[in-house]
Design a protein around this motif. Sequence first.
Motif, mmCIF file in Angstrom:
data_model
loop_
_atom_site.group_PDB
_atom_site.id
_atom_site.type_symbol
_atom_site.label_atom_id
_atom_site.label_comp_id
_atom_site.label_asym_id
_atom_site.label_seq_id
_atom_site.Cartn_x
_atom_site.Cartn_y
_atom_site.Cartn_z
ATOM 1 N N THR A 1 0.850 -1.205 0.000
ATOM 2 C CA THR A 1 0.000 0.000 0.000
ATOM 3 C C THR A 1 0.879 1.246 0.000
ATOM 4 O OG1 THR A 1 -1.586 -1.274 1.281
ATOM 5 C CG2 THR A 1 -1.984 1.087 1.127
ATOM 6 N N HIS A 2 1.944 1.237 0.804
ATOM 7 C CA HIS A 2 2.906 2.352 0.845
ATOM 8 C C HIS A 2 3.426 2.642 -0.573
ATOM 9 C CE1 HIS A 2 6.489 4.469 2.771
ATOM 10 N NE2 HIS A 2 6.981 4.194 1.567
ATOM 11 N N GLU A 3 3.829 1.601 -1.269
ATOM 12 C CA GLU A 3 4.384 1.807 -2.619
ATOM 13 C C GLU A 3 3.307 2.342 -3.572
ATOM 14 O OE1 GLU A 3 7.540 1.812 -3.034
ATOM 15 O OE2 GLU A 3 7.930 0.950 -1.058
ATOM 16 N N MET A 4 2.090 1.853 -3.438
ATOM 17 C CA MET A 4 1.016 2.336 -4.329
ATOM 18 C C MET A 4 0.667 3.801 -4.049
ATOM 19 S SD MET A 4 -1.586 -0.867 -4.733
ATOM 20 C CE MET A 4 -1.153 -2.312 -5.706
ATOM 21 N N VAL A 5 0.820 4.238 -2.786
ATOM 22 C CA VAL A 5 0.596 5.661 -2.481
ATOM 23 C C VAL A 5 1.641 6.517 -3.204
ATOM 24 C CG1 VAL A 5 0.567 7.409 -0.644
ATOM 25 C CG2 VAL A 5 -0.552 5.207 -0.274
ATOM 26 N N HIS A 6 2.856 5.989 -3.351
ATOM 27 C CA HIS A 6 3.889 6.737 -4.091
ATOM 28 C C HIS A 6 3.455 7.023 -5.538
ATOM 29 C CE1 HIS A 6 7.080 7.145 -1.248
ATOM 30 N NE2 HIS A 6 7.301 5.852 -1.101
ATOM 31 N N LEU A 7 2.610 6.167 -6.087
ATOM 32 C CA LEU A 7 2.163 6.382 -7.474
ATOM 33 C C LEU A 7 1.342 7.662 -7.602
ATOM 34 C CD1 LEU A 7 0.825 2.759 -8.251
ATOM 35 C CD2 LEU A 7 3.001 3.735 -9.051
ATOM 36 N N GLU B 1 7.251 12.923 -0.242
ATOM 37 C CA GLU B 1 6.947 11.634 -0.879
ATOM 38 C C GLU B 1 6.846 10.524 0.170
ATOM 39 O OE1 GLU B 1 9.253 12.675 -5.073
ATOM 40 O OE2 GLU B 1 10.330 11.628 -3.506
ATOM 41 N N GLU B 2 7.848 10.450 1.057
ATOM 42 C CA GLU B 2 7.823 9.394 2.079
ATOM 43 C C GLU B 2 6.805 9.706 3.179
ATOM 44 O OE1 GLU B 2 8.895 6.673 1.473
ATOM 45 O OE2 GLU B 2 10.397 7.067 -0.068
ATOM 46 N N GLY B 3 6.622 10.981 3.476
ATOM 47 C CA GLY B 3 5.641 11.365 4.496
ATOM 48 C C GLY B 3 4.226 10.992 4.076
ATOM 49 N N LEU B 4 3.908 11.262 2.814
ATOM 50 C CA LEU B 4 2.571 10.895 2.313
ATOM 51 C C LEU B 4 2.376 9.384 2.361
ATOM 52 C CD1 LEU B 4 2.181 13.295 -0.746
ATOM 53 C CD2 LEU B 4 0.622 13.144 1.210
ATOM 54 N N ALA B 5 3.393 8.655 1.898
ATOM 55 C CA ALA B 5 3.259 7.191 1.884
ATOM 56 C C ALA B 5 3.114 6.649 3.307
ATOM 57 C CB ALA B 5 4.444 6.556 1.164
ATOM 58 N N THR B 6 3.875 7.234 4.251
ATOM 59 C CA THR B 6 3.829 6.771 5.644
ATOM 60 C C THR B 6 2.479 7.095 6.285
ATOM 61 O OG1 THR B 6 6.219 7.097 5.816
ATOM 62 C CG2 THR B 6 5.010 6.951 7.893
ATOM 63 N N THR C 1 12.584 12.492 7.285
ATOM 64 C CA THR C 1 12.058 12.203 5.946
ATOM 65 C C THR C 1 10.749 11.416 6.053
ATOM 66 O OG1 THR C 1 14.289 12.203 5.034
ATOM 67 C CG2 THR C 1 12.577 11.114 3.729
ATOM 68 N N TYR C 2 10.748 10.303 6.788
ATOM 69 C CA TYR C 2 9.549 9.451 6.862
ATOM 70 C C TYR C 2 8.541 9.993 7.873
ATOM 71 C CZ TYR C 2 11.594 6.022 3.768
ATOM 72 O OH TYR C 2 12.120 5.411 2.663
ATOM 73 N N TRP C 3 8.985 10.179 9.119
ATOM 74 C CA TRP C 3 8.021 10.565 10.164
ATOM 75 C C TRP C 3 7.828 12.071 10.253
ATOM 76 C CZ3 TRP C 3 4.554 7.378 11.743
ATOM 77 C CH2 TRP C 3 4.810 6.004 11.672
HETATM 78 ZN ZN ZN Z 1 8.469 4.987 0.326
#
Ligand code: ZN
Length: 307
Positions: free
Chosen positions: A119-125, A138-143, A190-192
């Motif tokens: 799901t995380h990877e699909m959010v990157h799309l 990009e990583e914040g949205l996916a997280t 980056t992520y959180w």
């Molecule tokens: Zn990611």
Amino acid sequence: MIRILAKAVVVTALFCAGGSFGRDAEQLEIGSAKIFIEFEAEPPLHLHELVRDWVKASAHAVTIYYEKFPVNEVHILLRLFNGRGTRSGHTNGWKGSSIRIAVGKSSTTSDFAEDWMMTHEMVHLAFPSVADAHHWIEEGLATYVEPVARARAGDLTPEKVWGDLMEGLPKGLPGPEDQGLDFTPTWGRTYWGGALFCLLADIELRKRTGNRKGLEDALRAVLAAGGTIETEWPLTKALRIGDDATGVPVLSELYEKMKASPSPVDLNDLWKQLGVEKKKGRIQFNDSAPLAATRRTITSAERDSIH
Ligand SMILES: [Zn+2]
């Protein structure tokens, strides 16, 4: 307005065709989008069905959140390793969308049910590629969107989502040397740190619109304007499109605030406002908290989201 119902999102398996690995690819359809599933080597027999169901569930969650699957076509390229679970997800939009991910040959139904990576990877799309300095968005949205989308699909409980945010978001807070999100490319920021930006934006959007608009409305507008991983945009363009769609400049204002200065956040106060408490290791909700309705709207399964 009654929003789309979870069950209205239909994913169908179609036929096989030659894939990028030179092997047969299974094709799924979700709306008008096509998802090709391709293994680099022949997997154990049981894995075909488990992987298909896993991809379907992830596509379903993302489609509920964005009200469409983000891209017209994506190739999911699966490598195999000895063991269980998933590893090394990576999404690319160059020459068409692809998701590469490694899957353990002995994975079971529960490994895939617990997995967040697909799901995380699909959010990157569902967001344009932006300059390296803004990798946190990009990583914040996916997280942030991954667990919210899965909760709306009914695949995660709100307790699980808020409990994980409570555990993860402190890793996104600025340290003593912090220079803002654009200038502090650490893993945590980056992520959180990116996820914190998304949660703060989601809350502020709902505050300013009487809980009528949320982050998903801004993100759907970015997608509708063609902002997928297959394109490169300045970040400010995406934020402006999101703000225009919601009618309040929350994303641009928050970016100005957080891009080049630490902007610490009192998370304990935020949990209190949202009515999220951890007692004896269990997450409990306080529905009389000031932002309880905001919290409920963010993680309610779609069948409950009638407003
Ligand atoms: Zn990611």
